[in-house]
Design a protein around this motif. Structure first.
Motif, PDB file in Angstrom:
ATOM      1  N   SER A  59       7.940 -10.320  -3.879  1.00 60.40           N
ATOM      2  CA  SER A  59       8.993  -9.628  -4.624  1.00 60.40           C
ATOM      3  C   SER A  59       8.369  -8.933  -5.819  1.00 60.40           C
ATOM      4  N   GLY A  60       9.130  -8.080  -6.453  1.00 57.60           N
ATOM      5  CA  GLY A  60       8.606  -7.280  -7.547  1.00 57.60           C
ATOM      6  C   GLY A  60       8.130  -5.937  -7.035  1.00 57.60           C
ATOM      7  N   GLU A  61       7.474  -5.177  -7.920  1.00 53.47           N
ATOM      8  CA  GLU A  61       7.038  -3.838  -7.540  1.00 53.47           C
ATOM      9  C   GLU A  61       5.621  -3.588  -8.027  1.00 53.47           C
ATOM     10  N   ILE A  62       4.825  -2.921  -7.186  1.00 49.43           N
ATOM     11  CA  ILE A  62       3.547  -2.403  -7.659  1.00 49.43           C
ATOM     12  C   ILE A  62       3.550  -0.908  -7.374  1.00 49.43           C
ATOM     13  N   ARG A  63       3.422  -0.100  -8.425  1.00 50.67           N
ATOM     14  CA  ARG A  63       3.431   1.353  -8.255  1.00 50.67           C
ATOM     15  C   ARG A  63       2.068   1.924  -8.596  1.00 50.67           C
ATOM     16  N   ILE A  64       1.561   2.783  -7.684  1.00 54.47           N
ATOM     17  CA  ILE A  64       0.302   3.480  -7.918  1.00 54.47           C
ATOM     18  C   ILE A  64       0.679   4.915  -8.270  1.00 54.47           C
ATOM     19  N   ASP A  65       0.341   5.333  -9.477  1.00 56.19           N
ATOM     20  CA  ASP A  65       0.748   6.664  -9.950  1.00 56.19           C
ATOM     21  C   ASP A  65       2.226   6.902  -9.666  1.00 56.19           C
ATOM     22  N   GLY A  66       3.011   5.905  -9.921  1.00 59.96           N
ATOM     23  CA  GLY A  66       4.458   6.040  -9.783  1.00 59.96           C
ATOM     24  C   GLY A  66       5.003   5.742  -8.402  1.00 59.96           C
ATOM     25  N   GLN A  67       4.107   5.662  -7.382  1.00 60.24           N
ATOM     26  CA  GLN A  67       4.612   5.450  -6.023  1.00 60.24           C
ATOM     27  C   GLN A  67       4.487   3.987  -5.613  1.00 60.24           C
ATOM     28  N   LEU A  68       5.589   3.441  -5.133  1.00 59.53           N
ATOM     29  CA  LEU A  68       5.616   2.047  -4.713  1.00 59.53           C
ATOM     30  C   LEU A  68       4.671   1.836  -3.537  1.00 59.53           C
ATOM     31  N   ILE A  69       3.828   0.774  -3.574  1.00 59.53           N
ATOM     32  CA  ILE A  69       2.921   0.525  -2.453  1.00 59.53           C
ATOM     33  C   ILE A  69       3.411  -0.640  -1.600  1.00 59.53           C
ATOM     34  N   GLY A  70       3.294  -0.473  -0.304  1.00 61.58           N
ATOM     35  CA  GLY A  70       3.613  -1.547   0.638  1.00 61.58           C
ATOM     36  C   GLY A  70       5.051  -1.516   1.109  1.00 61.58           C
ATOM     37  N   TYR A  71       5.966  -1.094   0.240  1.00 59.94           N
ATOM     38  CA  TYR A  71       7.377  -1.071   0.615  1.00 59.94           C
ATOM     39  C   TYR A  71       7.947   0.329   0.441  1.00 59.94           C
ATOM     40  N   GLU A  72       8.844   0.689   1.356  1.00 60.58           N
ATOM     41  CA  GLU A  72       9.547   1.966   1.285  1.00 60.58           C
ATOM     42  C   GLU A  72      10.488   1.901   0.090  1.00 60.58           C
ATOM     43  N   VAL A  73      11.348   0.896   0.139  1.00 68.39           N
ATOM     44  CA  VAL A  73      12.157   0.476  -1.005  1.00 68.39           C
ATOM     45  C   VAL A  73      11.961  -1.025  -1.037  1.00 68.39           C
ATOM     46  N   PRO A  74      12.217  -1.686  -2.172  1.00 70.33           N
ATOM     47  CA  PRO A  74      12.012  -3.138  -2.198  1.00 70.33           C
ATOM     48  C   PRO A  74      12.674  -3.808  -0.998  1.00 70.33           C
ATOM     49  N   ARG A  76      11.918  -3.366   2.241  1.00 61.24           N
ATOM     50  CA  ARG A  76      11.647  -2.710   3.520  1.00 61.24           C
ATOM     51  C   ARG A  76      10.221  -2.168   3.513  1.00 61.24           C
ATOM     52  N   LYS A  77       9.387  -2.688   4.450  1.00 63.79           N
ATOM     53  CA  LYS A  77       7.967  -2.337   4.463  1.00 63.79           C
ATOM     54  C   LYS A  77       7.748  -0.875   4.822  1.00 63.79           C
ATOM     55  N   MET A  78       6.712  -0.292   4.237  1.00 62.91           N
ATOM     56  CA  MET A  78       6.403   1.099   4.565  1.00 62.91           C
ATOM     57  C   MET A  78       5.592   1.164   5.855  1.00 62.91           C
ATOM     58  N   SER A  79       5.559   2.324   6.484  1.00 63.52           N
ATOM     59  CA  SER A  79       4.854   2.453   7.758  1.00 63.52           C
ATOM     60  C   SER A  79       3.349   2.318   7.534  1.00 63.52           C
ATOM     61  N   GLY A  80       2.650   1.915   8.594  1.00 59.53           N
ATOM     62  CA  GLY A  80       1.202   1.750   8.499  1.00 59.53           C
ATOM     63  C   GLY A  80       0.533   3.055   8.107  1.00 59.53           C
ATOM     64  N   ARG A  81       1.094   4.145   8.597  1.00 62.48           N
ATOM     65  CA  ARG A  81       0.526   5.456   8.339  1.00 62.48           C
ATOM     66  C   ARG A  81       0.589   5.818   6.862  1.00 62.48           C
ATOM     67  N   LYS A  82       1.727   5.559   6.282  1.00 62.49           N
ATOM     68  CA  LYS A  82       1.916   5.889   4.872  1.00 62.49           C
ATOM     69  C   LYS A  82       1.044   4.989   3.996  1.00 62.49           C
ATOM     70  N   ARG A  84      -1.786   3.649   4.869  1.00 64.52           N
ATOM     71  CA  ARG A  84      -3.183   4.109   4.968  1.00 64.52           C
ATOM     72  C   ARG A  84      -3.416   5.310   4.073  1.00 64.52           C
ATOM     73  N   GLN A  85      -2.403   6.199   4.041  1.00 62.74           N
ATOM     74  CA  GLN A  85      -2.475   7.375   3.186  1.00 62.74           C
ATOM     75  C   GLN A  85      -2.700   6.968   1.724  1.00 62.74           C
ATOM     76  N   MET A  86      -1.963   5.958   1.293  1.00 66.39           N
ATOM     77  CA  MET A  86      -2.096   5.517  -0.103  1.00 66.39           C
ATOM     78  C   MET A  86      -3.430   4.825  -0.341  1.00 66.39           C
ATOM     79  N   ARG A  87      -3.889   4.046   0.660  1.00 65.94           N
ATOM     80  CA  ARG A  87      -5.129   3.292   0.470  1.00 65.94           C
ATOM     81  C   ARG A  87      -6.348   4.202   0.364  1.00 65.94           C
ATOM     82  N   ARG A  88      -6.248   5.411   0.938  1.00 64.47           N
ATOM     83  CA  ARG A  88      -7.357   6.352   0.860  1.00 64.47           C
ATOM     84  C   ARG A  88      -7.813   6.584  -0.564  1.00 64.47           C
ATOM     85  N   SER A  89      -6.861   6.596  -1.485  1.00 67.26           N
ATOM     86  CA  SER A  89      -7.230   6.943  -2.852  1.00 67.26           C
ATOM     87  C   SER A  89      -7.474   5.702  -3.711  1.00 67.26           C
TER      88      SER A  89
END
Lengths: 256, 215, 220
Positions: A59-74, A76-82, A84-89
């Motif tokens: 629970s809680g939120e971790i935002r990278i440059d303002g964008q939540l990581i791991g969850y679409e919204v608290p 609900r998990k984000m897609s693997g593709r998205k 991976r996109q975030m992990r690139r940076s």
């Protein structure tokens, strides 16, 4: 006040009944070095691994440059593709290096550029060579990891991460698996990276590094973030007894 | 009495039959690799029914003696209307049996890889597919090479059992020759020598691969 | 399969099963005994004897069990070794299993920390006593899983004895199927039977392991 590079809010993590992270709040300023210190088992590595979602927080939120990581919204998990996109940076350096033993140093660095960034082989190899030169390993590019010392392996691992041109670098006890005489070369590479203005989060037991290189130091114990302060504040004027106890044990063990 | 000339004369006709031994075990391991890889993939898949099927597959093939498997398969084919040469049935049985062991070899090698290997790939944003094909499988493969060579040695020995369904490989040929010459001791010892030579070569190959991957 | 067939062949099948179990148990016990002897000679015996034994191990492990049986049963009489099928089969099983058992014991002994043996020497124990009181008990316990495993492999190898006419289960099943022409059913039932047998033995074996090693696992 600039926006944070990483914003950690009320993060909780459980391993079964074990409460590993308790309502952790932490802001990582951009272009600065943040060190996470604390006794082993305090949750600092877990927190670091939550930042690129290698570890799922509950629970809680971790935002990278303002964008939540791991969850679409608290919740609900984000897609693997998205993800991976975030992990690139987000670059990550592990305690055990985790270099791929079947590839040379150069191939280790180029692999991500080819597979993830989609660069051509020759372009990737040029960039890999640049990154390896930067960490002082221009002459070891053709070596397999087994033919490199621990310090050299860790520098290859750093090159592998920076070649991806991340905006943020995570270091999980990067010198803990090294023989004492090899620690310096790795810390020097990290210092150089810090002086270039890389945003860095470093879990470490090297108090000297934390005291001299960090811009802010966070102290954790038993899954709780006890204090966040300047190195000056943590090491010379600890406000919490737990920090004081930790530092005293540390000094006793390291003095002779 | 043991006669050295008879012993030496026994080799020549057996060499010819030994080619079938090599053929059956060679094709057997190739088939075993293909099926074993699929079975291992099923065992590691996220779908429970697939995992269950693979587990039963492995448990059955490792629990039933190869000789019994061979006869079951040999007698099943005509019943379901498949008319193939006995040697085909033999290769398929040997291959299916090997698949269970090969699947376990893969599984062991994959489980032996440190978790950090895949984590490093995931952390730079590699897809699961790239993580498997570029990081996990190449390492698992090199790690299992000695075990696979060992499996091949087991198959060379196990292929002697297909003699019971009348395939003229090394063991069957020596039986035939022993029956005509009435010198079973010399003939069977000659056959044993050929098996031993094949397997010692394979064992040396296995040691070489082990040494090479250990570096 | 009709019941009348079972009625007719039941007693023979039961006898066959008895012979299978007998071969399995005696083969395991004799094979283990020979294997243990080999392992001890390799550890303590003179070097030349070790080399001879190494050659024996390579030969047995490099050749098929079936061919070994043929040499023994059909070739034996030519050098005066005249055995009935059952004793020949048992001898064959013993010889076949011994190098594998020896290897298991050898690595079991290697797993005994050298400090344990030094501790025994330090209090003045004689070598034979050390073997009996320290090396064997500790080595055997760490060999246990592999021993159970190989003993299961031997269960499956007993069917090969049917080829040299040892009247074990598979032999009886083959006889039954040639007389009734029920080849497929008979072998299918045999397969299921062995599957159940092997699964049971390995389950019992695992339970045995946990019971025997319980006191050696450190409490944390």
């Amino acid at each position: 006040m600039q926006a944070s590079a990483v914003d950690i809010r009320k993060v909780n993590k459980y391993y079964g009944p074990f409460h590993a992270l308790k309502d952790v709040d932490l802001a990582i300023p951009p272009g600065k070095v943040t060190c996470l210190i604390g006794p082993s088992g305090s949750g600092k590595s877990t927190l670091l691994r939550c930042i690129n979602f290698l570890e799922e927080y509950d629970s809680g939120e971790i935002r990278i440059d303002g964008q939540l990581i791991g969850y679409e919204v608290p919740g609900r998990k984000m897609s693997g593709r998205k993800l991976r996109q975030m992990r690139r940076s987000i670059g990550m350096v592990f305690q055990q290096f985790n270099l791929w033993p079947h590839m040379t140093a150069k191939e280790n660095v180029a692999e991500g550029l080819i597979r993830v960034r989609g660069l051509s082989k020759s372009e990737a190899e040029t960039r890999a060579a640049e990154a390896l030169t930067k960490v002082g390993l221009a002459d070891k590019m053709g070596n397999h990891p087994a033919r490199l010392s621990g310090g050299q392996q860790q520098r290859v691992a750093i090159a592998r991460a920076i070649a991806m041109e991340p905006r943020l670098m995570l270091f999980d006890e990067p010198t803990s698996a090294l023989d004492p005489e090899l620690v310096g070369e790795v810390l020097n590479v990290m210092k150089a990276l810090a002086s270039e203005g890389m945003t860095m989060v470093v879990v470490t037991h090297e108090m000297g590094f934390a005291a001299h290189v960090a811009d802010q130091v966070a102290f954790m114990e038993k899954g709780e973030l006890v204090a966040v302060d300047s190195p000056q504040g943590i090491f010379h004027a600890p406000k919490d007894e737990r920090i004081w106890n930790f530092l005293r044990t540390y000094h006793e063990r390291n003095s002779f | 009495m043991f006669s050295i000339p008879v012993f030496l004369q026994s080799f020549e006709p057996l060499f010819w039959a030994a080619r079938y031994t090599l053929l059956i075990s060679g094709l057997g391991i190739a088939l075993g690799l293909v099926i074993g890889t699929l079975v291992c993939a099923a065992r590691l898949s996220p779908y429970a029914p697939l995992r269950g099927f693979a587990a039963i597959w492995v448990s059955f093939l490792r629990g039933v003696p190869l000789l019994v498997q061979l006869l079951v398969f040999y007698y099943t084919l005509p019943v379901i209307g498949i008319d193939v040469p006995a040697i085909f049935a033999a290769v398929v049985t040997v291959g299916i049996c090997a698949s269970a062991y090969i699947s376990e070899i893969w599984r062991g090698a994959i489980a032996a890889l440190p978790r950090g290997q895949a984590e490093a790939a995931v952390a730079i944003g590699m897809t699961p597919r790239d993580t498997w094909t570029r990081v996990i499988l190449p390492q698992a493969f090199t790690m299992s090479l000695p075990a696979l060579v060992n499996e091949l040695i087991l198959l060379v020995k196990a292929s002697s059992l297909v003699s019971v369904v009348g395939i003229l490989e090394l063991t069957r040929a020596s039986q035939a020759q022993a029956a005509t010459t009435f010198r079973p001791l010399e003939v069977y010892l000659a056959a044993a020598c050929i098996y031993l030579a094949i397997n010692l070569c394979l064992a040396a190959l296995g040691r070489y691969l082990e040494h090479r991957t250990a570096v | 399969m009709e019941w009348s067939i079972l009625e007719q062949y039941g007693p023979a099948l039961l006898r066959g099963f008895g012979v299978t179990v007998l071969c399995w148990i005696l083969g395991t016990i004799f094979g283990m005994a020979l294997g243990l002897m080999i392992a001890l000679i390799q550890r303590y015996g003179p070097r030349w004897l070790g080399w001879i034994i190494q050659a024996y191990i390579e030969v047995i492990r490099g050749t098929p069990f079936l061919v070994q049986l043929f040499v023994l049963y059909y070739g034996g009489p030519l050098i005066g070794l005249r055995l009935d099928a059952l004793p020949a089969g048992l001898l064959g099983l013993t010889i076949y299993g011994s190098p594998y058992f020896a290897e298991i014991f050898r690595s079991g002994f290697r797993a005994v920390p050298h400090g344990q043996i030094e501790a025994a020497r330090a209090i003045g124990m004689a070598e034979p006593t050390i073997v009996r009181r320290v090396l064997l008990p500790l080595g055997l316990v760490s060999s246990l899983p592999a021993l159970v495993n190989f003993s299961i492999i031997l269960t499956k190898e007993t069917v090969i004895l049917s080829i040299i006419t040892v009247p074990e289960l598979m032999y009886q099943v083959s006889r039954m199927s040639t007389e009734t022409f029920r080849y497929l059913e008979a072998n299918l039932v045999l397969a299921l039977f062995f599957w159940a047998l092997v699964e049971t033995i390995s389950r019992v074996g695992r339970r045995l392991e946990t019971r025997i090693t319980k006191h050696l696992i450190e409490r944390t």
